[in-house]
Scaffold this motif. Structure first.
Motif, PDB file in Angstrom:
ATOM      1  N   CYS A 107     -14.651  32.573   9.379  1.00 29.77           N
ATOM      2  CA  CYS A 107     -13.307  32.086   9.707  1.00 29.77           C
ATOM      3  C   CYS A 107     -12.894  31.003   8.700  1.00 29.77           C
ATOM      4  N   CYS A 112     -12.336  25.422  13.021  1.00 31.28           N
ATOM      5  CA  CYS A 112     -12.781  26.437  13.980  1.00 31.28           C
ATOM      6  C   CYS A 112     -14.182  26.086  14.495  1.00 31.28           C
ATOM      7  N   CYS A 136      -8.974  35.379  14.579  1.00 30.88           N
ATOM      8  CA  CYS A 136     -10.237  34.805  15.030  1.00 30.88           C
ATOM      9  C   CYS A 136     -10.220  34.711  16.552  1.00 30.88           C
ATOM     10  N   CYS A 139     -10.532  30.502  17.390  1.00 30.56           N
ATOM     11  CA  CYS A 139      -9.416  29.573  17.165  1.00 30.56           C
ATOM     12  C   CYS A 139      -8.059  30.284  17.242  1.00 30.56           C
TER      13      CYS A 139
END
Ligand SMILES: [Zn+2]
Length: 153
Positions: A107, A112, A136, A139
């Motif tokens: 990510c 995150c 993602c 997040c």
């Protein structure tokens, strides 16, 4: 000159053709081919009439599953996956994007939670304006495929 580069035919196994140049190495990692004992022939930056250049991967005596074929699509959305039996193509699997991608991508969001803790990443795949985007799971940010790096081999 329309010179074609031929890579030796295989008796049984899988041929992944029309891989974007440079992506075949990632597929070797994705399919864990360096850890297994299958014979692999790798062609990098070969001439291609349709793509200019392409990579090819030939894996002897190993047949990709549908699930693996879908993971391949994350790196090579237009790849042709041929299952070879006794020197002939017994079936073709059209690479199709999976709904989710686990582990293999990082990510890009520095905040995150997957950056702070040892959590396996998880993305959901979304197609947007004919481009692959990944969201993602942790997040919830969305990224273009090219903005996301993979874990290295
Ligand atoms: Zn994230």
């Amino acid at each position: 000159m329309g010179k074609t580069v031929s890579v030796a035919a295989i008796k049984d196994g899988t041929v992944i053709d029309h891989i974007p140049p440079g992506q075949a190495l990632k597929l070797i990692y994705l399919l864990q081919l360096s850890e297994q004992r299958f014979k692999v022939t790798l062609g990098l930056h070969l001439s291609s009439s349709s793509m200019g250049h392409k990579d090819i991967l030939k894996i002897e005596d190993r047949f990709l599953t549908e699930k693996e074929a879908h993971d391949v699509a994350v790196f090579a959305p237009n790849a042709t996956i041929n299952i070879i039996k006794n020197y002939t193509v017994s079936s073709k699997i059209q690479a199709k994007l999976p709904e989710t991608v686990k582990k293999i991508l990082i990510c890009p969001n520095l905040r995150c939670i997957t950056k702070q803790e040892k959590i396996e990443t998880l993305f959901t795949v979304e197609e947007f304006k004919q481009k692959v985007h990944l969201r993602c799971f942790f997040c919830e940010k969305i990224f273009e495929r090219d903005a996301i790096k993979e874990y290295n081999v």
